[in-house]
Design a protein around this motif. Structure first.
Motif, PDB file in Angstrom:
ATOM      1  N   ASN A 522       0.842  -1.197   0.000  1.00 56.82           N
ATOM      2  CA  ASN A 522       0.000   0.000   0.000  1.00 56.82           C
ATOM      3  C   ASN A 522       0.879   1.250   0.000  1.00 56.82           C
ATOM      4  O   ASN A 522       2.065   1.193   0.333  1.00 56.82           O
ATOM      5  CB  ASN A 522      -0.989   0.019   1.168  1.00 56.82           C
ATOM      6  CG  ASN A 522      -0.277  -0.085   2.506  1.00 56.82           C
ATOM      7  OD1 ASN A 522       0.559   0.748   2.836  1.00 56.82           O
ATOM      8  ND2 ASN A 522      -0.616  -1.121   3.278  1.00 56.82           N
ATOM      9  N   ARG A 523       0.276   2.363  -0.366  1.00 54.45           N
ATOM     10  CA  ARG A 523       1.020   3.621  -0.448  1.00 54.45           C
ATOM     11  C   ARG A 523       1.493   4.106   0.916  1.00 54.45           C
ATOM     12  O   ARG A 523       2.513   4.788   1.025  1.00 54.45           O
ATOM     13  CB  ARG A 523       0.141   4.698  -1.103  1.00 54.45           C
ATOM     14  CG  ARG A 523       0.005   4.560  -2.611  1.00 54.45           C
ATOM     15  CD  ARG A 523      -1.067   5.478  -3.154  1.00 54.45           C
ATOM     16  NE  ARG A 523      -1.031   5.573  -4.618  1.00 54.45           N
ATOM     17  CZ  ARG A 523      -2.010   6.081  -5.361  1.00 54.45           C
ATOM     18  NH1 ARG A 523      -3.112   6.531  -4.782  1.00 54.45           N
ATOM     19  NH2 ARG A 523      -1.887   6.148  -6.679  1.00 54.45           N
ATOM     20  N   GLU A 524       0.762   3.764   1.958  1.00 52.42           N
ATOM     21  CA  GLU A 524       1.120   4.215   3.298  1.00 52.42           C
ATOM     22  C   GLU A 524       2.519   3.752   3.698  1.00 52.42           C
ATOM     23  O   GLU A 524       3.188   4.390   4.506  1.00 52.42           O
ATOM     24  CB  GLU A 524       0.089   3.717   4.320  1.00 52.42           C
ATOM     25  CG  GLU A 524      -1.227   4.463   4.305  1.00 52.42           C
ATOM     26  CD  GLU A 524      -1.075   5.913   4.741  1.00 52.42           C
ATOM     27  OE1 GLU A 524      -0.378   6.164   5.738  1.00 52.42           O
ATOM     28  OE2 GLU A 524      -1.636   6.797   4.061  1.00 52.42           O
ATOM     29  N   ALA A 541       2.736  10.580  -3.634  1.00 50.87           N
ATOM     30  CA  ALA A 541       1.868   9.410  -3.449  1.00 50.87           C
ATOM     31  C   ALA A 541       0.917   9.161  -4.616  1.00 50.87           C
ATOM     32  O   ALA A 541       0.746   8.026  -5.075  1.00 50.87           O
ATOM     33  CB  ALA A 541       1.084   9.547  -2.149  1.00 50.87           C
ATOM     34  N   ARG A 545       1.785   3.968  -8.263  1.00 54.69           N
ATOM     35  CA  ARG A 545       0.672   3.011  -8.281  1.00 54.69           C
ATOM     36  C   ARG A 545       1.107   1.643  -7.754  1.00 54.69           C
ATOM     37  O   ARG A 545       2.259   1.234  -7.924  1.00 54.69           O
ATOM     38  CB  ARG A 545       0.142   2.841  -9.718  1.00 54.69           C
ATOM     39  CG  ARG A 545      -0.016   4.138 -10.483  1.00 54.69           C
ATOM     40  CD  ARG A 545      -1.176   4.981  -9.985  1.00 54.69           C
ATOM     41  NE  ARG A 545      -1.132   6.328 -10.540  1.00 54.69           N
ATOM     42  CZ  ARG A 545      -1.408   6.652 -11.794  1.00 54.69           C
ATOM     43  NH1 ARG A 545      -1.759   5.710 -12.652  1.00 54.69           N
ATOM     44  NH2 ARG A 545      -1.337   7.906 -12.197  1.00 54.69           N
ATOM     45  N   ILE A 546       0.150   0.954  -7.148  1.00 54.49           N
ATOM     46  CA  ILE A 546       0.360  -0.434  -6.701  1.00 54.49           C
ATOM     47  C   ILE A 546      -0.794  -1.251  -7.258  1.00 54.49           C
ATOM     48  O   ILE A 546      -1.947  -1.050  -6.879  1.00 54.49           O
ATOM     49  CB  ILE A 546       0.386  -0.528  -5.161  1.00 54.49           C
ATOM     50  CG1 ILE A 546       1.507   0.357  -4.595  1.00 54.49           C
ATOM     51  CG2 ILE A 546       0.586  -1.977  -4.718  1.00 54.49           C
ATOM     52  CD1 ILE A 546       1.494   0.473  -3.084  1.00 54.49           C
ATOM     53  N   GLU A 551      -4.949  -2.200  -0.945  1.00 55.33           N
ATOM     54  CA  GLU A 551      -5.841  -1.048  -1.043  1.00 55.33           C
ATOM     55  C   GLU A 551      -6.167  -0.814  -2.518  1.00 55.33           C
ATOM     56  O   GLU A 551      -5.321  -0.357  -3.284  1.00 55.33           O
ATOM     57  CB  GLU A 551      -5.179   0.193  -0.440  1.00 55.33           C
ATOM     58  CG  GLU A 551      -5.892   1.513  -0.707  1.00 55.33           C
ATOM     59  CD  GLU A 551      -7.360   1.490  -0.312  1.00 55.33           C
ATOM     60  OE1 GLU A 551      -8.216   1.427  -1.231  1.00 55.33           O
ATOM     61  OE2 GLU A 551      -7.642   1.520   0.901  1.00 55.33           O
ATOM     62  N   ASP A 554      -5.140   2.319  -4.448  1.00 56.84           N
ATOM     63  CA  ASP A 554      -3.720   2.570  -4.709  1.00 56.84           C
ATOM     64  C   ASP A 554      -3.340   2.326  -6.168  1.00 56.84           C
ATOM     65  O   ASP A 554      -2.269   2.754  -6.606  1.00 56.84           O
ATOM     66  CB  ASP A 554      -2.842   1.683  -3.811  1.00 56.84           C
ATOM     67  CG  ASP A 554      -2.770   2.200  -2.380  1.00 56.84           C
ATOM     68  OD1 ASP A 554      -3.213   3.336  -2.149  1.00 56.84           O
ATOM     69  OD2 ASP A 554      -2.273   1.462  -1.507  1.00 56.84           O
ATOM     70  N   GLN A 555      -4.175   1.619  -6.895  1.00 54.99           N
ATOM     71  CA  GLN A 555      -3.872   1.363  -8.312  1.00 54.99           C
ATOM     72  C   GLN A 555      -4.338   2.503  -9.207  1.00 54.99           C
ATOM     73  O   GLN A 555      -4.067   2.516 -10.407  1.00 54.99           O
ATOM     74  CB  GLN A 555      -4.529   0.059  -8.763  1.00 54.99           C
ATOM     75  CG  GLN A 555      -6.056   0.104  -8.771  1.00 54.99           C
ATOM     76  CD  GLN A 555      -6.681  -1.235  -9.101  1.00 54.99           C
ATOM     77  OE1 GLN A 555      -6.421  -1.799 -10.164  1.00 54.99           O
ATOM     78  NE2 GLN A 555      -7.481  -1.761  -8.170  1.00 54.99           N
ATOM     79  N   HIS A 559      -5.526  10.597  -5.246  1.00 57.32           N
ATOM     80  CA  HIS A 559      -4.563  10.875  -4.183  1.00 57.32           C
ATOM     81  C   HIS A 559      -5.106  10.348  -2.851  1.00 57.32           C
ATOM     82  O   HIS A 559      -6.318  10.410  -2.610  1.00 57.32           O
ATOM     83  CB  HIS A 559      -4.311  12.382  -4.084  1.00 57.32           C
ATOM     84  CG  HIS A 559      -3.089  12.737  -3.297  1.00 57.32           C
ATOM     85  ND1 HIS A 559      -3.060  12.738  -1.921  1.00 57.32           N
ATOM     86  CD2 HIS A 559      -1.841  13.086  -3.707  1.00 57.32           C
ATOM     87  CE1 HIS A 559      -1.851  13.086  -1.505  1.00 57.32           C
ATOM     88  NE2 HIS A 559      -1.084  13.303  -2.577  1.00 57.32           N
ATOM     89  N   PRO A 560      -4.238   9.827  -1.976  1.00 57.84           N
ATOM     90  CA  PRO A 560      -4.707   9.323  -0.674  1.00 57.84           C
ATOM     91  C   PRO A 560      -5.532  10.336   0.114  1.00 57.84           C
ATOM     92  O   PRO A 560      -6.434   9.944   0.875  1.00 57.84           O
ATOM     93  CB  PRO A 560      -3.393   8.991   0.059  1.00 57.84           C
ATOM     94  CG  PRO A 560      -2.453   8.619  -1.037  1.00 57.84           C
ATOM     95  CD  PRO A 560      -2.807   9.531  -2.176  1.00 57.84           C
ATOM     96  N   TYR A 563      -9.128   9.698  -0.679  1.00 57.21           N
ATOM     97  CA  TYR A 563      -9.685   8.338  -0.554  1.00 57.21           C
ATOM     98  C   TYR A 563     -11.054   8.366   0.131  1.00 57.21           C
ATOM     99  O   TYR A 563     -11.988   7.652  -0.277  1.00 57.21           O
ATOM    100  CB  TYR A 563      -8.730   7.447   0.246  1.00 57.21           C
ATOM    101  CG  TYR A 563      -7.584   6.885  -0.561  1.00 57.21           C
ATOM    102  CD1 TYR A 563      -7.379   7.272  -1.889  1.00 57.21           C
ATOM    103  CD2 TYR A 563      -6.703   5.970   0.009  1.00 57.21           C
ATOM    104  CE1 TYR A 563      -6.320   6.756  -2.619  1.00 57.21           C
ATOM    105  CE2 TYR A 563      -5.647   5.449  -0.720  1.00 57.21           C
ATOM    106  CZ  TYR A 563      -5.444   5.849  -2.029  1.00 57.21           C
ATOM    107  OH  TYR A 563      -4.405   5.342  -2.752  1.00 57.21           O
TER     108      TYR A 563
END
Length: 762
Positions: A522-524, A541, A545-546, A551, A554-555, A559-560, A563
């Motif tokens: 995850n981005r965190e 952030a 991408r993940i 999460e 995250d893809q 932006h977080p 969310y």
């Protein structure tokens, strides 16, 4: 922030004052341009990266201009010469160059002839002459100023004339008017030098050439500058200097008759010929060169941007093929992520000529690894290798395509420290094969590793100011990388370095954390990486991408910080998963959430297409399965090709021959265009028509216009104007009235304009 500057900027850029204020405020808070453009649209009114950069640069220039005006006014005031008229002129100046022109008369000069004359006490004598006395004797007046430094009357008069000559040269309005006159009516003349060395006749067209200053193309300015620097040609201006001398004289004496008119005329002539003309000519040359360099930098930047934004070939197994003769062709098998699976070498070309063995090796590798595309470098032995691959595909009926890939800069990267670290056991040529294959798989991720000046998409790049060039190319890379984003679990240090908010150091820490702890889920987790503080996390952030984390958001490009808003939108609209392009949003329920329209639109787009790649809107590589020889061509043939480079005079298109074909700017459109970039971009797949073949030199002239369209346009241009108007009338069109173009600006026009200005001065 200066409110007046901001207001002027807003008016010039045609945006709101609040947009400029908010943009500058965000930049002052150390927000990056990509972050502001993507995640602060509600504050900037949706300005893009280019507009934000322009605001930043223009504001910086305006502040510098204001500071210089203040400094100049203070210096003139210290001399006791500041008047309201001078102050108003300086405050009204819109450019630094104009401020300097206005300041010229007040610069303390020590080593000029006029400066020496002033030091010797001859300023009052020149003032007496400029008072245009109707009676009296100049010689007797001059006797009053004789001293040890000025022993004779002749010396005194000459000194006074030197002061007047410099005054003529320093008069801002004269400089501006003469500059306009020479630019609009003058010619640049080039001649070959006596002992010039130009063995390959590179600059032959400039051996004896004359061209209107206001019509000369930027690329010809660059060529002239280089030829002059290499001492092949001399460059001079040609214009009616006598008329300008008379105008300078008229500006001083107007219609008055004086006993010193003859001396003032001589001083004007000296001031023009010795000081003003050479200075203005240098300024014009400098302006032409600066304009040409800026244009070249923009072309380079534009080409680089298009090259970096070529779509990746996702999910394909690729063979990188680095061609060569004597040393053999290097092969690299890469999986769909760019991971190297196998390295090999074949010797199908001279002097070894192991064709059968090479084909056997290629076929085995294709079948073993399921190769779908072969990326062939376009360097030495490229077309021979292309022929080999095409024959192999046809002989074995393989479901394989190939593409010719520019290998510019591949050898530079392959010999770099980063390449050695990634592939310590490979030779330089083998690393090149990997790079060539990866350029097809993901152009951005691979080309970002290479100095952009080595990629081969510019013009006269070695003649450009390197600091400005590097800054502009860095901006292009920054925009491309952040518009595309990066996979946090696969991105290289080089790619991460260009992500908003990251540096080379923090990018390296991300990769080291990834290597030590495994993939990011995850981005965190980014907050656990060294050198990634709250500000850096905020800035980067959204661009990382993940795709397979815990999460789902995250893809996406969301932006977080948004969310919570995204989840509320999905909740009120009953959306359970991402990725349905047909998802509909309940506008009433969404409106109740009070989310600004820019953020809302971006969130909705990301929910519909979470994995959307910005590059997918552009054309991909041209995939082929057959080879072309120049002997196969004939005039009128239609071919598909890839635009490799765009320059001022046209575009170079790869149609499968040793040399790229040239589409001249005059063969791009039925209507007049200012630059080839209006029609084509680097990486475009285009249909071209053969209009000229030089088999001996391996060159082909191409056209974007079909032969019949070219013929029609040519016929129309050759018709007399009246015939064209009759035809237009017959077709129900309104005949176009001829308009005076810039190139039609005549000597009479310039003189009229000049006289009008002098009239206003009086």
């Amino acid at each position: 922030m200066n409110e007046q500057i901001i207001a002027n900027l807003a008016a010039r850029l045609k945006v709101k004052v609040s947009q400029v204020e908010n943009t500058l405020s965000l930049l002052e808070q150390d927000n990056t341009v990509p972050f502001i453009a993507r995640y602060r649209k509600e504050m900037t009114g949706g300005l893009d990266e280019q507009q934000i950069l322009e605001i930043s640069k223009q504001y910086e220039y305006e502040v510098k201009l204001a500071d210089r005006k203040e400094a100049v006014l203070n210096r003139i005031a210290q001399q006791g010469k500041l008047t309201e008229e001078i102050k108003n002129s300086i405050m009204a100046a819109g450019k630094l160059s104009e401020v300097e022109d206005l300041y010229r008369p007040y610069v303390q000069k020590k080593k000029t002839r006029a400066g020496i004359a002033i030091k010797n006490g001859l300023q009052p004598l020149s003032d007496w002459m400029l008072s245009l006395p109707k009676e009296g004797s100049l010689a007797k007046e001059a006797e009053k100023y004789l001293n040890e430094e000025v022993p004779t009357v002749k010396d005194a008069i000459q000194g006074a004339m030197d002061i007047i000559a410099e005054q003529v040269s320093d008069t801002a309005q004269l400089r501006w008017d003469f500059r306009d006159f020479i630019y609009n009516t003058g010619k640049i003349v080039t001649k070959i030098k006596k002992n010039a060395e130009d063995e390959k006749k590179v600059y032959e067209m400039y051996y004896d050439r004359s061209e209107r200053v206001n019509a000369i193309a930027d690329h010809r300015v660059m060529a002239i500058d280089r030829a002059e620097k290499e001492k092949v040609i001399s460059v001079t201006f040609e214009y009616d200097s006598n008329s300008l001398i008379e105008q300078a004289f008229d500006s001083l004496v107007q219609t008055h008759k004086s006993v010193v008119n003859e001396e003032i005329h001589a001083a004007c002539e000296d001031g023009c010929k010795r000081l003003l003309f050479p200075s203005v000519e240098r300024e014009i040359r400098s302006q032409l060169s600066d304009r040409a360099r800026e244009k070249s930098i923009e072309i380079f930047s534009m080409n680089l941007e298009k090259l970096l934004l070529q779509p990746p070939l996702k999910g394909r197994v690729v063979m990188g093929f680095d061609p060569a003769f004597r040393t053999g062709c290097k092969l690299a098998i890469l999986d769909s992520t760019g991971k190297m699976l196998h390295i090999d070498k074949i010797y199908p070309h001279e002097p070894v000529n192991k064709v059968a063995e090479a084909k056997k090796t290629l076929l085995a590798l294709i079948k073993k690894y399921g190769v779908q595309i072969i990326a062939i470098g376009n360097g030495t032995a490229s077309r021979e290798s292309e022929k080999l691959v095409a024959e192999l595909i046809h002989e074995n009926n393989l479901p394989v395509s190939y593409a010719i890939v520019s290998e510019a800069g591949a050898s530079v990267y392959s010999a770099s420290e980063n390449a050695r670290k990634e592939f310590p056991d490979l030779h330089v040529e083998e690393r090149s094969a990997v790079s060539i294959g990866r350029r097809l798989l993901d152009p951005l991720a691979e080309l970002i590793k290479i100095d952009p000046k080595s990629i081969g998409v510019g013009q006269y790049q070695h003649d450009l100011p390197q600091k400005q060039l590097n800054e502009r190319l860095d901006e292009a890379i920054m925009m491309c990388v952040n518009r595309t984003g990066a996979d946090l679990n696969t991105a290289s240090v080089e790619l991460l370095t260009h992500i908003s908010g990251l540096t080379a150091g923090s990018a390296k820490e991300i990769v080291e954390y990834r290597n030590a702890n495994g993939k990011f889920v995850n981005r965190e987790q980014l907050k656990k990486v060294k050198k990634i503080g709250d500000k850096a996390f905020q800035q980067c952030a959204g661009f990382l991408r993940i795709t397979d984390g815990n999460e789902p958001l995250d893809q996406t490009s969301i932006h977080p910080e948004s969310y919570e808003a995204a989840r509320k939108i999905m909740e009120v609209c009953g959306i359970s998963h991402l990725g349905d392009p047909d998802i509909s949003f309940d506008s009433e329920k969404v409106a109740a959430l009070n989310i600004d329209s820019y953020t809302l639109n971006d969130i909705e787009d990301a929910i519909r297409q979470p994995l959307r790649d910005y590059r997918d809107q552009f054309e991909g590589a041209l995939l082929k399965s057959d080879v072309l020889e120049i002997s196969d061509l004939k005039i009128g043939d239609a071919l598909s090709g890839t635009v490799r480079n765009v320059v001022d005079f046209g575009a170079f298109v790869d149609i499968g021959l040793h040399e790229d074909g040239l589409v001249h700017v005059t063969r791009m459109s039925m209507k007049r265009i200012n630059h080839p970039s209006e029609v084509v971009s680097v990486g475009d797949i285009v249909t071209v028509y053969v209009v000229g073949i030089d088999e001996a030199r391996g060159r082909v002239q191409l056209s974007l216009l079909p032969p019949d369209a070219l013929a029609t346009r040519s016929a129309n241009r050759n018709k007399p104007r009246d015939d064209r108007r009759k035809q237009q009338k017959k077709n129900g069109q309104k005949p176009q009235q001829s308009k005076k173009k810039k190139d039609d600006y005549t000597y009479e026009d310039a003189m009229k304009k000049l006289l009008e200005r002098f009239g206003k001065q009086r």
